[in-house]
Design an enzyme around this catalytic site. Structure first.
Site: not given
Ligand code: MV4
Length: 456
Positions: A201, A209, A166, A292
């Site tokens: 992206e 998630h 994030g 991890r």
């Molecule tokens: C994203 C997304 C929407 N579309 N990628 C946030 C943490 C990082 N691991 C990737 N994240 C995100 N990537 C695309 N192409 C939305 C998030 C995201 C999110 C992802 C997983 C868990 C919580 C989140 C909270 C806000 C945004």
């Protein structure tokens, strides 16, 4: 083959590592900052050593102090836990170079997965489905960047190659905002990660998630242990995790697991790892890999009956995994509530003295916590103070057991997130399952503590 493990962490995970070492007949060395001398695992370890002052930069995050502690105590292996130096490829390489065992994947695997552009390219080549995006890092030709964004389709998200979890990302809803977003994300990334590379992206609006647990040994065996749903989060801090993820097609999950296992073989992965996916409209999209053991590993342990920490340490000793893919079956449903020393409405940390702590019990309940009456939560570190887990044959019974466990938990002296988790156990969206990553933020915005949301 090592017989002494240095635990390069603190809190509940340090205690979890200590218990796994004890099961395996291994000696333990606890290293701690000077405010952490009273931690539970420090009291229980075979040997304890203070390595520096409270601020983590001068203790748990200082590779030189950890390596010196290993040399002084005769530890031949270092378990990094999660956070701190657990995904620092330079630290893993320094441990290897010192002739010690890093309990985790080879430093090269950490390095590749730490670069999110390299990670995505590697996973895509290995056949793992990824979010549609730019072909690798963005160049400096503005017209070309606009062409990539048009091809991917708005809204897009600009992400830093050195980011993850994030950090270092920006949503762009139309072409007019693109140049600024790329420039600002680049500048931030250069400062924060010493890597100015960014990529694009397609931005998914309402994903869940979902993450896949894998384990690999040095003998070419790789297994997948099923998925976890970690959508109940706020500002990238997970609040509740569960396994299996409600409503998923089990054949889809099995196909995804097999793809993740195959990808592990490609990168020479060893130990415990997690592939993170966004899940939207029935499709999985890889976003990053965590190299991890994770906070939420116990939900997978409960539904598979596999001791992930034990296997991780044995694999590091050179043993083969003690089970094969065909031995992995899912049994029931598990839920984890992360109890943080935070105000449940402002989410500000609430360090302080634990006046009373009575942990819950009974069928299907597991608690991972370093708390005891008289312990003082220091202000310097992560605010996680306990993980309460419930396991049952069905999700409904797991929720019921969790409600009972939260109700019988006595934690006096500290303000914690426990009331929020109690409320979530009754909330209609959680009860239904399948909510997206924005669900909790919506509840908070609506004022969950004022009783505005629907209850089951
Ligand atoms: C994203 C997304 C929407 N579309 N990628 C946030 C943490 C990082 N691991 C990737 N994240 C995100 N990537 C695309 N192409 C939305 C998030 C995201 C999110 C992802 C997983 C868990 C919580 C989140 C909270 C806000 C945004």
């Amino acid at each position: 083959m090592f017989d002494t493990v240095l635990i390069a962490n603190r809190g509940e995970i340090a205690l979890r590592i200590l218990r796994a070492c004890r099961d395996l007949g291994l000696r333990t060395v606890a290293v701690h900052s000077d405010v952490d001398a009273n931690l539970r695992h420090v009291q229980l370890a075979d040997q304890a050593l203070c390595i520096g002052p409270g601020p983590a930069a001068d203790s748990y995050l200082d590779p030189a102090r950890l390596l010196r502690a290993a040399r002084l105590t005769g530890a031949q292996a270092i378990h990094p836990g999660y956070g701190f130096l657990s995904e620092n490829a330079d630290f893993a390489a320094a441990v290897e170079a010192a002739g010690l065992t890093f309990i985790g994947p080879p430093s090269q695997a950490i390095r590749v997965m730490g670069d999110k552009v390299a990670a995505k390219a590697t996973m895509r080549a290995a056949g793992v489905p990824c979010v549609p995006g730019s072909d690798g890092a963005l160049g400096h030709d503005r017209a070309e960047v606009h062409e990539q964004a048009r091809r991917v389709g708005y809204p897009v998200i600009v992400k830093a190659a050195g980011g993850g979890g994030g950090r270092g990302m920006r949503v762009v809803r139309d072409a007019a905002e693109l140049d600024d977003a790329v420039a600002v994300t680049r500048a931030e990334a250069a400062r924060a990660f010493h890597n100015a590379e960014v990529y694009l992206e397609r931005f998914l609006e309402h994903p869940r998630h979902i993450e896949m647990q894998v384990m690999a040994d040095r003998h070419g065996h790789v297994v997948w242990l099923g998925e976890r749903d970690c959508s109940m989060q706020r500002r990238h801090q997970k609040m509740i995790e569960e396994a299996p993820a409600p409503g998923l097609d089990r054949d889809d999950v099995a196909r995804l697991g097999a793809l993740c296992a195959a990808a592990c073989r490609v990168i020479g992965y060893v130990g415990a790892g997690t592939f993170e996916f966004l899940y939207e409209n029935g499709s999985f999209y890889f976003i990053e890999m965590n190299t991890r053991v994770q906070v939420e590993h116990p939900v997978t342990e409960l539904v598979t009956g596999i001791d992930i920490l034990r296997e991780q340490i044995r694999v590091a000793q050179g043993h083969p995994l003690s089970f094969a893919q065909s031995d992995v079956t899912l049994n029931g449903h598990a839920i984890e509530c992360r109890i943080n020393a935070e105000d449940p409405t402002s989410f500000l940390p609430t360090p302080g003295d634990v006046a009373a702590w009575v942990s819950p019990g009974g069928p299907g309940i597991r608690v991972e916590s370093h708390l005891y009456p008289g312990y003082a939560v220091p202000p310097h570190y992560d605010s996680l103070v306990a993980k309460i887990l419930a396991h049952a044959p069905t999700r409904d019974l797991a929720i019921r057991r969790m409600q009972g466990a939260l109700a019988e938990t006595t934690l006096a002296g500290l303000t914690t997130t426990l009331p929020l988790q109690q409320r979530l156990m009754r909330e209609v969206g959680f009860r239904a399952g399948g909510f997206d990553i924005h669900h909790l933020e919506r509840l908070i915005q609506d004022g969950w503590h004022q009783g505005a949301q629907d209850e089951a």
